[in-house]
Scaffold this motif. Structure first.
Motif, PDB file in Angstrom:
ATOM      1  N   GLN A 276      19.944  18.925  49.117  1.00  0.00           N
ATOM      2  CA  GLN A 276      19.404  20.106  49.793  1.00  0.00           C
ATOM      3  C   GLN A 276      17.982  20.390  49.340  1.00  0.00           C
ATOM      4  N   ALA A 277      17.193  20.956  50.252  1.00  0.00           N
ATOM      5  CA  ALA A 277      15.840  21.380  49.898  1.00  0.00           C
ATOM      6  C   ALA A 277      15.543  22.675  50.621  1.00  0.00           C
ATOM      7  N   ASN A 278      14.619  23.441  50.057  1.00  0.00           N
ATOM      8  CA  ASN A 278      14.093  24.592  50.794  1.00  0.00           C
ATOM      9  C   ASN A 278      12.678  24.262  51.251  1.00  0.00           C
ATOM     10  N   VAL A 279      12.422  24.551  52.519  1.00  0.00           N
ATOM     11  CA  VAL A 279      11.067  24.417  53.042  1.00  0.00           C
ATOM     12  C   VAL A 279      10.588  25.806  53.428  1.00  0.00           C
ATOM     13  N   ASN A 280       9.473  26.199  52.852  1.00  0.00           N
ATOM     14  CA  ASN A 280       8.922  27.530  53.122  1.00  0.00           C
ATOM     15  C   ASN A 280       7.766  27.413  54.103  1.00  0.00           C
ATOM     16  N   CYS A 281       7.832  28.215  55.176  1.00  0.00           N
ATOM     17  CA  CYS A 281       6.803  28.146  56.219  1.00  0.00           C
ATOM     18  C   CYS A 281       6.071  29.472  56.347  1.00  0.00           C
ATOM     19  N   ARG A 282       4.791  29.386  56.668  1.00  0.00           N
ATOM     20  CA  ARG A 282       3.966  30.558  56.962  1.00  0.00           C
ATOM     21  C   ARG A 282       3.401  30.313  58.354  1.00  0.00           C
ATOM     22  N   ILE A 283       3.879  31.143  59.294  1.00  0.00           N
ATOM     23  CA  ILE A 283       3.714  30.830  60.714  1.00  0.00           C
ATOM     24  C   ILE A 283       2.600  31.665  61.329  1.00  0.00           C
ATOM     25  N   LEU A 284       1.737  31.012  62.072  1.00  0.00           N
ATOM     26  CA  LEU A 284       0.623  31.714  62.716  1.00  0.00           C
ATOM     27  C   LEU A 284       1.134  32.723  63.742  1.00  0.00           C
ATOM     28  N   PRO A 285       0.374  33.810  63.963  1.00  0.00           N
ATOM     29  CA  PRO A 285       0.745  34.773  65.003  1.00  0.00           C
ATOM     30  C   PRO A 285       0.951  34.055  66.346  1.00  0.00           C
ATOM     31  N   GLY A 286       1.882  34.577  67.124  1.00  0.00           N
ATOM     32  CA  GLY A 286       2.110  33.995  68.451  1.00  0.00           C
ATOM     33  C   GLY A 286       3.200  32.935  68.467  1.00  0.00           C
ATOM     34  N   HIS A 287       3.774  32.628  67.291  1.00  0.00           N
ATOM     35  CA  HIS A 287       4.842  31.624  67.244  1.00  0.00           C
ATOM     36  C   HIS A 287       6.075  32.208  66.562  1.00  0.00           C
ATOM     37  N   SER A 288       7.237  31.636  66.896  1.00  0.00           N
ATOM     38  CA  SER A 288       8.479  32.172  66.342  1.00  0.00           C
ATOM     39  C   SER A 288       9.026  31.235  65.274  1.00  0.00           C
ATOM     40  N   ARG A 289       9.951  31.763  64.501  1.00  0.00           N
ATOM     41  CA  ARG A 289      10.597  30.948  63.461  1.00  0.00           C
ATOM     42  C   ARG A 289      11.440  29.831  64.101  1.00  0.00           C
ATOM     43  N   GLU A 290      12.077  30.152  65.233  1.00  0.00           N
ATOM     44  CA  GLU A 290      12.902  29.136  65.889  1.00  0.00           C
ATOM     45  C   GLU A 290      12.034  27.977  66.407  1.00  0.00           C
ATOM     46  N   GLU A 291      10.862  28.336  66.921  1.00  0.00           N
ATOM     47  CA  GLU A 291       9.926  27.302  67.380  1.00  0.00           C
ATOM     48  C   GLU A 291       9.587  26.339  66.230  1.00  0.00           C
ATOM     49  N   VAL A 292       9.367  26.914  65.072  1.00  0.00           N
ATOM     50  CA  VAL A 292       9.015  26.096  63.909  1.00  0.00           C
ATOM     51  C   VAL A 292      10.218  25.271  63.450  1.00  0.00           C
ATOM     52  N   ARG A 293      11.416  25.856  63.518  1.00  0.00           N
ATOM     53  CA  ARG A 293      12.616  25.101  63.137  1.00  0.00           C
ATOM     54  C   ARG A 293      12.763  23.865  64.025  1.00  0.00           C
ATOM     55  N   GLN A 294      12.534  24.070  65.336  1.00  0.00           N
ATOM     56  CA  GLN A 294      12.629  22.934  66.273  1.00  0.00           C
ATOM     57  C   GLN A 294      11.582  21.872  65.933  1.00  0.00           C
ATOM     58  N   ARG A 295      10.403  22.313  65.589  1.00  0.00           N
ATOM     59  CA  ARG A 295       9.331  21.377  65.252  1.00  0.00           C
ATOM     60  C   ARG A 295       9.673  20.600  63.972  1.00  0.00           C
ATOM     61  N   LEU A 296      10.277  21.295  62.999  1.00  0.00           N
ATOM     62  CA  LEU A 296      10.683  20.607  61.765  1.00  0.00           C
ATOM     63  C   LEU A 296      11.704  19.514  62.082  1.00  0.00           C
ATOM     64  N   ILE A 297      12.644  19.826  62.966  1.00  0.00           N
ATOM     65  CA  ILE A 297      13.658  18.836  63.345  1.00  0.00           C
ATOM     66  C   ILE A 297      12.972  17.600  63.944  1.00  0.00           C
ATOM     67  N   GLU A 298      11.961  17.839  64.791  1.00  0.00           N
ATOM     68  CA  GLU A 298      11.197  16.720  65.373  1.00  0.00           C
ATOM     69  C   GLU A 298      10.487  15.911  64.282  1.00  0.00           C
ATOM     70  N   ILE A 299       9.876  16.621  63.340  1.00  0.00           N
ATOM     71  CA  ILE A 299       9.132  15.939  62.278  1.00  0.00           C
ATOM     72  C   ILE A 299      10.080  15.092  61.421  1.00  0.00           C
ATOM     73  N   PHE A 300      11.241  15.660  61.061  1.00  0.00           N
ATOM     74  CA  PHE A 300      12.176  14.917  60.198  1.00  0.00           C
ATOM     75  C   PHE A 300      12.750  13.709  60.937  1.00  0.00           C
ATOM     76  N   ALA A 301      12.927  13.860  62.248  1.00  0.00           N
ATOM     77  CA  ALA A 301      13.399  12.749  63.092  1.00  0.00           C
ATOM     78  C   ALA A 301      14.604  12.049  62.487  1.00  0.00           C
ATOM     79  N   ASP A 302      15.559  12.838  61.978  1.00  0.00           N
ATOM     80  CA  ASP A 302      16.740  12.249  61.365  1.00  0.00           C
ATOM     81  C   ASP A 302      17.908  13.208  61.595  1.00  0.00           C
ATOM     82  N   PRO A 303      18.845  12.823  62.477  1.00  0.00           N
ATOM     83  CA  PRO A 303      19.960  13.731  62.781  1.00  0.00           C
ATOM     84  C   PRO A 303      20.812  14.063  61.561  1.00  0.00           C
TER      85      PRO A 303
END
Ligand SMILES: [Zn+2]
Length: 486
Positions: free
Chosen positions: A345-372
């Motif tokens: 397990q790991a914790n990833v801490n994000c600081r998100i620019l105005p205009g974006h949501s946490r869910e949007e970033v979660r989806q992007r992280l899933i894309e970046i990890f590219a590992d189901p």
């Protein structure tokens, strides 16, 4: 001023000389702005407040709230205008009101500051973190930067204004609160939900952000916080049947997780500027060395200059301002030295620019990890969820002239020639609660911290003695400028 602080001589000169120069400089600064009675009073309050442990683990913000309430009552505030209240014995908040003339029919102005501090272990520190120590021209102690010095500035300003019989053109309210740094009893949130009438206001000045940026004690700019990033934690989990470590298999939970984190390390979120960060770079550029100045101007072009962006990205402060950031902060895996890991397990801490949501970033992280195999859950202070909130960060709002003009006026008196620059706050603050409640909020305070001496949350937290007194003087002058009849 420039002679003492700006020149190479002092940087290269013998240590003692530099030390003497700093002491003279600090003395001169403080003598120029703060009277002796205010110095004594504010120092005494700081000593008292640093001495009260307000950590979440064993401290009490109630003790601190009571101490600050007593200061105001002793200064003649009527008991009806000074309240200590909270959800339990240990998480008290103080709310005090200085009545205005009411003539202009204006809604009050609320100042907020948090009383709690981040944990500090005596063994990690050079001095006792819960004792105010004056040493080498600095005040040391947990909370000297974040943010007991500014709490003292607010309380001292109230005492002085009342002592002078100053009648603001509208009510001024100070709320000193619990659990900004952590814990489950955030005072601003609690007051908004339970006693909104006590703190309702036209706008909020949050003394937890803004401030004066200095380099070797020399003021560079006065910051006013006009927007914040959105905070989010994500828990990454990889599970695996495991087995005996003498029989390794390629499908290893730790390797999956390590690969995902490595991909994160090498991926950047897109560059994005908004009204506040554009103004920040525009106003900051003239203060920078030639290359940085050119780069800041070059990224304002459309499209931004790629080389300039790459150079600015190397500085964490600018990198932070240009993009959403996500970084690995904790790691936990395996259960025995001789077993294949069943969980990583790991914790990833994000600081998100105005205009974006946490869910949007979660989806992007899933894309970046590219590992189901890597599951990405939103971690809300320990409560895990398969999806993150879809609400976007608040839009950046430039402070209105009624806030900015008096600030520029007082800044020009106290730090002549130093520009006021709107910024996006690097941390998250209690303004999230007041903004969510519909009250515009701006981060403003007069405490100067060297840009390479940010010790908030760290060991040996400190402020220059002169900077502390200037911070005290600042809020007194600013509140007067802000709330004088026009
Ligand atoms: Zn803080």
């Amino acid at each position: 001023m420039a002679l003492i602080c700006g020149g190479g001589f002092w940087q290269d000169g013998p240590f003692m000389l530099r030390k003497i120069a700093i002491v003279i400089w600090v003395g001169a600064l403080a003598a120029a702005t703060v009277d002796d009675a205010t110095r004594r009073l504010s120092r005494e309050i700081l000593e008292e407040l640093i001495g009260i442990n307000t950590t979440d683990s064993i401290g009490s913000t109630t003790a601190a709230a009571n101490a600050m309430a007593k200061r105001l009552l002793d200064a003649g505030f009527p008991p009806v205008d000074v309240k200590v209240l909270g959800p339990n014995d240990r998480k008290g908040n103080m709310v005090a009101r200085l009545h205005g003339s009411g003539a202009a029919g204006l809604k009050p102005i609320l100042m907020i500051g948090h009383l709690d501090v981040v944990e500090a272990r005596r063994a990690d520190w050079t001095t006792d973190p819960f004792r105010l120590i004056e040493k080498d021209g600095y005040f040391y102690g947990r909370g000297t930067q974040d943010m007991k010095s500014s709490d003292v500035a607010l309380v001292t300003a109230f005492i002085r204004l009342r002592g002078e019989g100053f009648r603001p053109n509208r009510d001024l309210i100070v709320a000193l609160t619990a659990d900004e740094e952590g814990g489950k009893s955030n005072g601003v949130d609690w007051l908004l939900k339970n006693h909104r009438e006590l703190i309702d206001a036209a706008f909020v000045l949050n003394a937890d952000s803004g401030g004066v940026t200095t380099a070797n004690g020399k003021p560079v700019n006065v910051d006013v916080e006009a927007c914040e990033k959105l905070y989010a934690d994500f828990q990454l989990t990889v599970t695996n049947p495991g087995g005996h470590s003498s029989l390794p298999v390629p499908d290893n939970a730790i390797y999956h997780l390590a690969d995902a984190l490595s991909r994160l390390e090498h991926t950047q979120f897109p560059l994005e500027l908004n009204a506040v960060t554009r103004t920040y770079f525009e106003r900051r550029a003239p203060l920078e060395p030639a290359q940085t100045k050119a780069d800041m101007n070059a990224i304002l072009h459309n499209p931004p200059d790629a080389d300039a962006v790459a150079r600015l990205d190397k500085d964490p402060r600018y990198h932070y301002t240009l993009r959403t950031t996500c970084v690995a902060t904790r790691l936990n895996a395996g259960h025995a030295n001789n077993a294949l890991p069943q969980t990583a397990q790991a914790n990833v801490n994000c600081r998100i620019l105005p205009g974006h949501s946490r869910e949007e970033v979660r989806q992007r992280l899933i894309e970046i990890f590219a590992d189901p195999k890597v599951e990405v859950r939103y971690d809300d202070n320990g409560a895990l969820a398969d999806r993150a909130p879809a609400a976007k960060g608040f839009d950046p709002v430039m402070p209105p002239p009624e806030v900015l003009r008096p600030l520029e006026r007082v800044a020009a008196e106290m730090w002549p020639g130093v520009p006021v620059i709107p910024e996006m706050e690097t941390g998250a603050s209690d303004s999230v609660h007041t903004i969510a409640a519909g009250i515009p909020s701006y981060g403003i305070n007069g405490l100067a911290i060297d840009q390479d001496d940010v010790r908030a949350h760290g060991k040996d937290e400190r402020v220059r003695v002169g900077a502390f007194y200037d911070g005290v003087e600042f809020y007194y002058r600013y509140l007067k400028a802000l709330a004088s009849a026009r």
